[in-house]
Design an enzyme around this catalytic site. Structure first.
Site, PDB file in Angstrom:
ATOM      1  N   ASP A 194      79.891  71.035  51.015  1.00 14.46           N
ATOM      2  CA  ASP A 194      79.086  70.942  49.789  1.00 14.46           C
ATOM      3  C   ASP A 194      79.259  69.555  49.181  1.00 14.46           C
ATOM      4  O   ASP A 194      80.372  69.158  48.824  1.00 14.46           O
ATOM      5  CB  ASP A 194      79.555  72.014  48.805  1.00 14.46           C
ATOM      6  CG  ASP A 194      78.635  72.141  47.602  1.00 14.46           C
ATOM      7  OD1 ASP A 194      77.666  71.364  47.498  1.00 14.46           O
ATOM      8  OD2 ASP A 194      78.889  73.032  46.757  1.00 14.46           O
ATOM      9  N   HIS A 296      74.311  81.927  45.735  1.00 10.00           N
ATOM     10  CA  HIS A 296      75.345  81.054  45.176  1.00 10.00           C
ATOM     11  C   HIS A 296      76.084  81.837  44.094  1.00 10.00           C
ATOM     12  O   HIS A 296      75.475  82.509  43.267  1.00 10.00           O
ATOM     13  CB  HIS A 296      74.692  79.819  44.544  1.00 10.00           C
ATOM     14  CG  HIS A 296      75.651  78.967  43.764  1.00 10.00           C
ATOM     15  ND1 HIS A 296      75.757  79.025  42.381  1.00 10.00           N
ATOM     16  CD2 HIS A 296      76.551  78.047  44.171  1.00 10.00           C
ATOM     17  CE1 HIS A 296      76.675  78.156  41.983  1.00 10.00           C
ATOM     18  NE2 HIS A 296      77.176  77.549  43.036  1.00 10.00           N
TER      19      HIS A 296
END
Ligand SMILES: [Mg+2]
Length: 378
Positions: A194, A296
């Site tokens: 990420d 998420h």
């Protein structure tokens, strides 16, 4: 059954000075979010989460939702997502309107589940799953000088076979972090990275090429979420799947991510994307371009519960028989009592799986004393 009241409850937890956690953009000390409590005439209570500051969500709820929702039958829940784009006209595309909507929508689905005796994932009509693969969100950048290997060792000890790590501080650092994680996780584990939008396309491509050999399941937010042409540029230049969605909200934004397969994985947050009603529309949209959906989750336990219910409802279209590509839910391994303490029975990711609650609604029971402990507006 009708709604009698909505309460907006900001909650927060502050990490000690020197113990900030971060991504490539910097360190943070505050974990903060907003719970939405919806009361009804039957005494049933629904819970949702708006993944945004309570000081902003409270006036948005009062201005745009309260009059419409108080008195409403929770079974009319899907109409709210439509209404958010038509009344308030011109404001529906705002992140704060969609975040407030998310919290209310999830609370109403919780109530529909309680009224019918069914968990939300069954009401959404998707594939019934009893457990989901959890991946550890870990190896944050730390304010204090820490061994980067330790959080991965912890995740392996807990039984995780999938992890997502923070990178984005330059290619040399990226390679070191990815190599360390891969060595400790083993060859069979899924490994995601990420970047939190910290790179320009050229830099993202350089890193993607350098880490490709470590078998990356997805590279998340390689460039800023607004930079869709940047996503397409990265995609043309690399062979690593791209993911985005935590900073996006509403089906119209997700359509832009899905169109032309700008990304390979969309990641709606159930506290921001518009709620369960909108997330199920987003999942349908994604299926039309063969884009995967993996929620998420950096929320409190309420947002986590909503995401687990949603994930359990998403179909495997197209089937991935013989090429396992399991639905995964994100499980942040950083300190967060808003995740660990506000449910009577917290989610337990030990072994790398979470149970999908089978009790009605979100299937969780809120510890209201714990909520009061972390309440930020008193
Ligand atoms: Mg992320």
């Amino acid at each position: 059954m009708h709604v009698t009241d909505i309460e907006v409850i900001p909650i927060s937890h502050r990490l000690p000075e020197g113990e900030g956690l971060g991504d490539a953009r910097g360190f943070g000390h505050d974990r903060a979010t907003t719970l939405i409590r919806v009361d009804t005439d039957t005494g049933d209570v629904g819970w949702g989460e708006a993944f945004a500051p309570g000081s902003v969500i409270a006036p948005v709820v009062d201005e745009f939702f309260r009059d419409d929702v108080v008195g409403m039958d929770p079974f009319d829940v899907r109409r709210l997502a439509e209404a958010s784009y038509t009344d308030p006209y011109h404001f529906g595309g705002s992140v704060f309107v969609q975040s407030a909507l998310s919290g209310i929508d999830v609370a109403l689905w919780d109530l529909v589940g309680k009224a019918t005796g069914k968990p939300v994932h069954r009401l959404l009509g998707g594939t019934p799953r009893e457990t989901l693969t959890a991946y550890a969100s870990t190896m944050y950048f730390t304010e204090a000088d820490r061994d980067i290997a330790e959080p991965i060792r912890d995740a392996v000890d807990e039984g995780f076979s999938a992890a997502k790590i923070k990178i984005g501080n330059g290619t040399d650092s990226d390679v070191e972090r990815v190599r360390t994680a891969r060595q400790l996780l083993g060859d069979d584990a899924r490994l995601m990275v990420d970047i939190n939008g910290n790179y320009r396309p050229r830099q993202a491509i350089r890193t993607a090429k350098a880490i490709e050999e470590f078998d990356i399941t997805w590279m998340e937010e390689p460039v800023p979420p607004e930079n869709l042409s940047g996503y397409r540029e990265v995609k043309r230049g690399v062979d690593v799947p791209l993911a985005a969605g935590e900073a996006h909200y509403g089906r119209f934004e997700f359509k832009r991510l899905v169109d032309d397969r700008t990304v390979d994985v969309v990641q709606p947050n159930l506290g921001r994307c518009g709620g369960l009603s909108e997330a199920s529309r987003i999942a349908d949209l994604a299926s039309t371009e063969n884009v995967a959906v993996r929620p998420h989750i950096w929320n409190s336990a309420v947002g986590l519960a909503a995401a687990v219910q949603f994930a359990a409802s998403v179909s495997d279209y197209p089937h991935t028989r013989h090429v396992p590509d399991p639905m995964m839910v994100e499980f942040d391994r950083s300190e967060n009592p808003l995740r660990d303490e506000i449910l009577r029975t917290p989610f337990d990711p030990t072994g790398g799986e979470v149970d999908v609650p089978q009790a009605p609604g979100l299937g969780v029971e809120i510890d209201e004393d714990a909520v009061e402990r972390y309440r930020a507006d008193r």
